[in-house]
Design a protein around this motif. Structure first.
Motif, PDB file in Angstrom:
ATOM      1  N   ASP A 131      51.324  40.069  45.117  1.00 39.09           N
ATOM      2  CA  ASP A 131      52.179  40.531  44.021  1.00 39.09           C
ATOM      3  C   ASP A 131      51.891  39.672  42.792  1.00 39.09           C
ATOM      4  OD1 ASP A 131      54.157  41.217  42.231  1.00 39.09           O
ATOM      5  OD2 ASP A 131      55.757  41.279  43.733  1.00 39.09           O
ATOM      6  N   HIS A 132      50.919  40.097  41.971  1.00 33.36           N
ATOM      7  CA  HIS A 132      50.482  39.267  40.848  1.00 33.36           C
ATOM      8  C   HIS A 132      51.599  39.042  39.826  1.00 33.36           C
ATOM      9  CE1 HIS A 132      49.956  43.067  38.608  1.00 33.36           C
ATOM     10  NE2 HIS A 132      49.357  43.525  39.702  1.00 33.36           N
ATOM     11  N   GLN A 133      52.498  40.003  39.679  1.00 36.74           N
ATOM     12  CA  GLN A 133      53.590  39.813  38.725  1.00 36.74           C
ATOM     13  C   GLN A 133      54.509  38.687  39.179  1.00 36.74           C
ATOM     14  OE1 GLN A 133      55.863  43.325  37.863  1.00 36.74           O
ATOM     15  NE2 GLN A 133      57.302  42.257  36.502  1.00 36.74           N
ATOM     16  N   LYS A 134      54.808  38.667  40.454  1.00 34.94           N
ATOM     17  CA  LYS A 134      55.678  37.621  40.991  1.00 34.94           C
ATOM     18  C   LYS A 134      54.968  36.272  41.023  1.00 34.94           C
ATOM     19  CE  LYS A 134      58.443  36.485  45.111  1.00 34.94           C
ATOM     20  NZ  LYS A 134      58.822  36.946  46.478  1.00 34.94           N
ATOM     21  N   LEU A 135      53.696  36.276  41.429  1.00 32.36           N
ATOM     22  CA  LEU A 135      52.958  35.025  41.547  1.00 32.36           C
ATOM     23  C   LEU A 135      52.811  34.317  40.209  1.00 32.36           C
ATOM     24  CD1 LEU A 135      50.099  36.078  44.007  1.00 32.36           C
ATOM     25  CD2 LEU A 135      51.998  34.536  44.504  1.00 32.36           C
ATOM     26  N   PHE A 136      52.496  35.074  39.154  1.00 31.53           N
ATOM     27  CA  PHE A 136      52.205  34.467  37.858  1.00 31.53           C
ATOM     28  C   PHE A 136      53.347  34.628  36.858  1.00 31.53           C
ATOM     29  CE2 PHE A 136      47.939  35.583  39.571  1.00 31.53           C
ATOM     30  CZ  PHE A 136      47.462  34.279  39.706  1.00 31.53           C
ATOM     31  N   GLU A 193      45.280  29.340  42.607  1.00 25.82           N
ATOM     32  CA  GLU A 193      46.637  29.428  42.092  1.00 25.82           C
ATOM     33  C   GLU A 193      47.471  30.430  42.895  1.00 25.82           C
ATOM     34  OE1 GLU A 193      46.586  26.811  40.490  1.00 25.82           O
ATOM     35  OE2 GLU A 193      46.863  27.260  38.377  1.00 25.82           O
ATOM     36  N   ALA A 194      46.853  31.519  43.320  1.00 27.49           N
ATOM     37  CA  ALA A 194      47.598  32.520  44.085  1.00 27.49           C
ATOM     38  C   ALA A 194      48.145  31.923  45.378  1.00 27.49           C
ATOM     39  CB  ALA A 194      46.712  33.724  44.392  1.00 27.49           C
ATOM     40  N   LEU A 195      47.304  31.152  46.090  1.00 25.35           N
ATOM     41  CA  LEU A 195      47.762  30.520  47.324  1.00 25.35           C
ATOM     42  C   LEU A 195      48.843  29.491  47.040  1.00 25.35           C
ATOM     43  CD1 LEU A 195      47.533  30.142  50.360  1.00 25.35           C
ATOM     44  CD2 LEU A 195      45.612  28.568  49.965  1.00 25.35           C
ATOM     45  N   SER A 196      48.657  28.702  45.972  1.00 25.41           N
ATOM     46  CA  SER A 196      49.666  27.698  45.617  1.00 25.41           C
ATOM     47  C   SER A 196      51.013  28.345  45.311  1.00 25.41           C
ATOM     48  CB  SER A 196      49.200  26.882  44.402  1.00 25.41           C
ATOM     49  OG  SER A 196      48.038  26.141  44.681  1.00 25.41           O
ATOM     50  N   PHE A 197      50.992  29.386  44.475  1.00 19.85           N
ATOM     51  CA  PHE A 197      52.237  30.069  44.127  1.00 19.85           C
ATOM     52  C   PHE A 197      52.851  30.750  45.347  1.00 19.85           C
ATOM     53  CE2 PHE A 197      50.503  30.198  39.658  1.00 19.85           C
ATOM     54  CZ  PHE A 197      51.503  29.409  39.100  1.00 19.85           C
ATOM     55  N   THR A 224      31.612  35.210  42.791  1.00 18.88           N
ATOM     56  CA  THR A 224      32.126  36.493  43.265  1.00 18.88           C
ATOM     57  C   THR A 224      33.536  36.686  42.736  1.00 18.88           C
ATOM     58  OG1 THR A 224      33.024  35.490  45.273  1.00 18.88           O
ATOM     59  CG2 THR A 224      30.767  36.302  45.377  1.00 18.88           C
ATOM     60  N   PRO A 225      34.060  37.908  42.795  1.00 18.91           N
ATOM     61  CA  PRO A 225      35.429  38.136  42.317  1.00 18.91           C
ATOM     62  C   PRO A 225      36.442  37.459  43.234  1.00 18.91           C
ATOM     63  CG  PRO A 225      34.178  40.188  42.477  1.00 18.91           C
ATOM     64  CD  PRO A 225      33.408  39.145  43.217  1.00 18.91           C
ATOM     65  N   SER A 226      36.798  36.218  42.941  1.00 21.57           N
ATOM     66  CA  SER A 226      37.740  35.494  43.792  1.00 21.57           C
ATOM     67  C   SER A 226      39.130  36.100  43.670  1.00 21.57           C
ATOM     68  CB  SER A 226      37.778  34.014  43.401  1.00 21.57           C
ATOM     69  OG  SER A 226      38.463  33.844  42.182  1.00 21.57           O
ATOM     70  N   LEU A 227      39.974  35.751  44.616  1.00 21.29           N
ATOM     71  CA  LEU A 227      41.331  36.272  44.619  1.00 21.29           C
ATOM     72  C   LEU A 227      42.051  35.931  43.323  1.00 21.29           C
ATOM     73  CD1 LEU A 227      43.603  37.645  46.195  1.00 21.29           C
ATOM     74  CD2 LEU A 227      44.191  35.411  47.142  1.00 21.29           C
ATOM     75  N   ASP A 228      41.921  34.688  42.864  1.00 20.07           N
ATOM     76  CA  ASP A 228      42.589  34.291  41.621  1.00 20.07           C
ATOM     77  C   ASP A 228      42.142  35.145  40.447  1.00 20.07           C
ATOM     78  OD1 ASP A 228      44.159  32.385  42.717  1.00 20.07           O
ATOM     79  OD2 ASP A 228      43.175  30.666  41.807  1.00 20.07           O
ATOM     80  N   ARG A 229      40.835  35.326  40.315  1.00 19.38           N
ATOM     81  CA  ARG A 229      40.320  36.076  39.168  1.00 19.38           C
ATOM     82  C   ARG A 229      40.773  37.526  39.211  1.00 19.38           C
ATOM     83  NH1 ARG A 229      34.246  35.536  39.532  1.00 19.38           N
ATOM     84  NH2 ARG A 229      34.272  36.821  37.650  1.00 19.38           N
ATOM     85  N   VAL A 230      40.801  38.119  40.401  1.00 13.30           N
ATOM     86  CA  VAL A 230      41.257  39.506  40.521  1.00 13.30           C
ATOM     87  C   VAL A 230      42.737  39.617  40.162  1.00 13.30           C
ATOM     88  CG1 VAL A 230      41.702  41.374  42.155  1.00 13.30           C
ATOM     89  CG2 VAL A 230      39.511  40.187  42.196  1.00 13.30           C
ATOM     90  N   LEU A 231      43.552  38.719  40.724  1.00 16.44           N
ATOM     91  CA  LEU A 231      44.991  38.781  40.469  1.00 16.44           C
ATOM     92  C   LEU A 231      45.322  38.473  39.012  1.00 16.44           C
ATOM     93  CD1 LEU A 231      46.383  37.091  43.709  1.00 16.44           C
ATOM     94  CD2 LEU A 231      46.459  39.513  43.097  1.00 16.44           C
ATOM     95  N   MET A 232      44.611  37.487  38.422  1.00 16.97           N
ATOM     96  CA  MET A 232      44.838  37.187  37.001  1.00 16.97           C
ATOM     97  C   MET A 232      44.478  38.383  36.141  1.00 16.97           C
ATOM     98  SD  MET A 232      43.474  33.275  36.553  1.00 16.97           S
ATOM     99  CE  MET A 232      44.308  31.901  37.362  1.00 16.97           C
ATOM    100  N   GLY A 233      43.361  39.021  36.462  1.00 15.82           N
ATOM    101  CA  GLY A 233      42.971  40.205  35.709  1.00 15.82           C
ATOM    102  C   GLY A 233      43.990  41.326  35.839  1.00 15.82           C
ATOM    103  N   ASN A 234      44.495  41.541  37.048  1.00 18.05           N
ATOM    104  CA  ASN A 234      45.511  42.577  37.248  1.00 18.05           C
ATOM    105  C   ASN A 234      46.788  42.267  36.477  1.00 18.05           C
ATOM    106  OD1 ASN A 234      43.774  43.889  38.966  1.00 18.05           O
ATOM    107  ND2 ASN A 234      44.738  43.147  40.846  1.00 18.05           N
TER     108      ASN A 234
END
Length: 510
Positions: free
Chosen positions: A67-72, A433-437, A475-485
């Motif tokens: 949930d990128h909105q919640k994470l960031f 950052e996604a894992l940390s959050f 490669t498209p890491s999880l952080d980069r994908v979620l930040m982009g979304n």
């Protein structure tokens, strides 16, 4: 004359059930699918889209990592943009190769070119991955991340030195880190990190490691300077670094060893006085025995009352990691000494394998990344079970999504209360950052590894991270994908708001 507390060979009769099985209480996908990035590991590429699709609701109820909105939600748009841009640059392997070449070239000997390069680095990669140039800047960074629900691991990012004068200067830097940690709000700093290579000449560490290896081969070989310690080797440890009987330490070397030990004791005493835990970082196997010797002898002196102050580091990519962890904790338990460990994967895969091959020996590194994953997760399981049983403490330093999920689920299954001071998750500042959050949102204690110091001093750290992490960042890491979304979501929201404003009447006609 010092003595060993317990010979590793006497421990072979003890069972080792936890280190030989996976985190079987956690329901998750195969370990083979795990991306290998960790604090000190060489990653292999993995598609972020695959990571995202594997993180469905059925995987574990503990963490929400998609949930990128919640994470960031607590991250400003400007910071998201800067982070995305920096990670995008770091994902370009040609850019990383060129930057590494420039930093190691004679161009850096030209003051004008050097100043331009360092200023560029300072406002890009340094700003993203480091906490600042001074302790004061690092303290401000700790306060910021603490406001966001994280703790800081203060890392005075000096690498190594070859003389006692440099060791003394480095010690003062570590002492200042402890003092500033004490001045900050309670629990905002989880650890101060130190490198033994910064307070003991690296050549002496090699000599001490050779002597310790030879004594393991030949227990009758006496080391009159040796202090009480825990088991440093297992029967599967790499010993090929020392093929001939080494000469005893010279009087000057013994004096230098004493001075190095006194530096570490002074740092430990300061940590005890200010109640700030100390973690000793790991290095390559050529000098790791000496580092473990320093760490364990200090832990025996200062770890008391079920509260570890001195933590060691276990590198799970080594074939002997699980055995050494088991022997150290069991020996310490028999002596009534609480132990703390930071668990990582490891950073020296290429150099370790190259050295072993040149000498005609098998690499000390696991034969496959899957074996490394299995070892990491087994070691994590072992330490979590010990915490649940009232023993020891662990820092699970991982950028690996499934390792984080497994450990979080295991902790819950074992009834380890969220907020337990003996369990800490950790990631590098500016990464995962996604894992940390996600871990923070699930209620776990999460620290960010905060290196700081002058840009030119921290450059070796940045170059090493760039080299280690190229596989992940290319490669498209999880952080980069979620930040982009998340950036796309905010952009669409902004466009919708503007559209709504444009469609609303600005005034009422009479």
């Amino acid at each position: 004359m010092a003595t060993k507390f317990l010979s590793p060979k006497l421990l072979t009769t003890l069972s080792f059930p936890s280190i030989t099985r996976f985190l079987n209480s956690a329901s998750t996908a195969s370990i083979a699918a795990v991306s290998p990035l960790n604090f000190d590991e060489t990653p292999e590429p993995a598609a972020a889209e695959k990571q995202l699709t594997s993180l469905d609701e059925s995987t574990t109820p503990t963490l929400d990592l998609y949930d990128h909105q919640k994470l960031f939600s607590s991250v400003s748009t400007s910071k998201l943009l800067r982070s995305s841009a920096t990670l995008g640059l770091a994902s370009n392997e040609r850019f990383v190769d060129f930057g590494t070449w420039v930093m190691n070239s004679r161009l850096m000997e030209t003051s004008l070119v050097r100043d331009v390069i360092l200023k560029t680095v300072k406002h890009t990669f340094f700003q993203h991955f480091c906490a600042g140039e001074t302790t004061e800047e690092a303290v401000d960074c700790v306060k910021r991340i603490h406001d966001g629900g994280f703790r800081g691991m203060l890392v005075y990012a000096v690498e190594h030195t070859d003389d006692n004068a440099g060791c003394d200067r480095n010690l003062e830097g570590f002492i200042r880190s402890v003092e500033f940690a004490k001045s900050l709000p309670p629990l905002s700093v989880s650890f101060v990190i130190a490198k033994i290579t910064a307070i003991c000449p690296i050549g002496l560490l090699r000599r001490v490691s050779d002597l310790l290896r030879w004594q393991y081969k030949d227990p009758s070989f006496t080391l009159p300077w040796k202090l009480n310690t825990l088991p440093i080797f297992s029967d599967s440890s790499a010993l090929y670094h020392t093929l001939q009987k080494p000469a005893p330490l010279s009087p000057q070397e013994e004096l230098d060893l004493h001075l190095a030990h006194q530096r570490l004791l002074r740092l430990c005493q300061k940590c005890v006085q200010d109640n700030v835990p100390l973690t000793i970082d790991a290095e390559d196997t050529s000098i790791q025995p000496a580092i473990d010797y320093f760490t364990y002898s200090s832990a025996i002196m200062y770890n008391r009352d079920d509260k570890p102050i001195v933590y060691g580091t276990i590198q799970a990519y080594l074939k002997d990691a699980g055995e050494r962890l088991f022997m150290a904790t069991k020996t310490a338990e028999s002596l009534g000494i609480p132990m703390g460990f930071k668990l990582v994967r490891g950073a020296y895969m290429s150099s370790e394998s190259r050295l072993a091959s040149s000498l005609g020996y098998d690499s000390p590194i696991h034969n496959s990344i899957q074996e490394t994953h299995a070892c990491y997760n087994d070691c994590a399981s072992f330490m979590l079970e010990r915490i649940a049983g009232g023993y020891d403490a662990v820092v699970l330093a991982t950028h690996n999504i499934e390792s984080g999920q497994l450990a979080a689920s295991k902790a819950c299954d074992l009834g380890i209360r969220k907020g337990n001071q003996k369990l800490e998750f950790a990631q590098l500042y500016g990464m995962s950052e996604a894992l940390s959050f996600g871990l923070r949102n699930a209620g776990f204690q999460v620290s960010k590894y905060l290196p700081y110091g002058p840009v030119d001093m921290v450059m070796p750290y940045l170059l090493r991270r760039a080299e280690e992490n190229r596989g992940l960042l290319s490669t498209p890491s999880l952080d980069r994908v979620l930040m982009g979304n998340e950036l796309m979501r905010r952009l669409k929201k902004l466009q919708f708001a503007k559209s709504e404003m444009a469609s609303s009447p600005s005034s009422i006609e009479p």
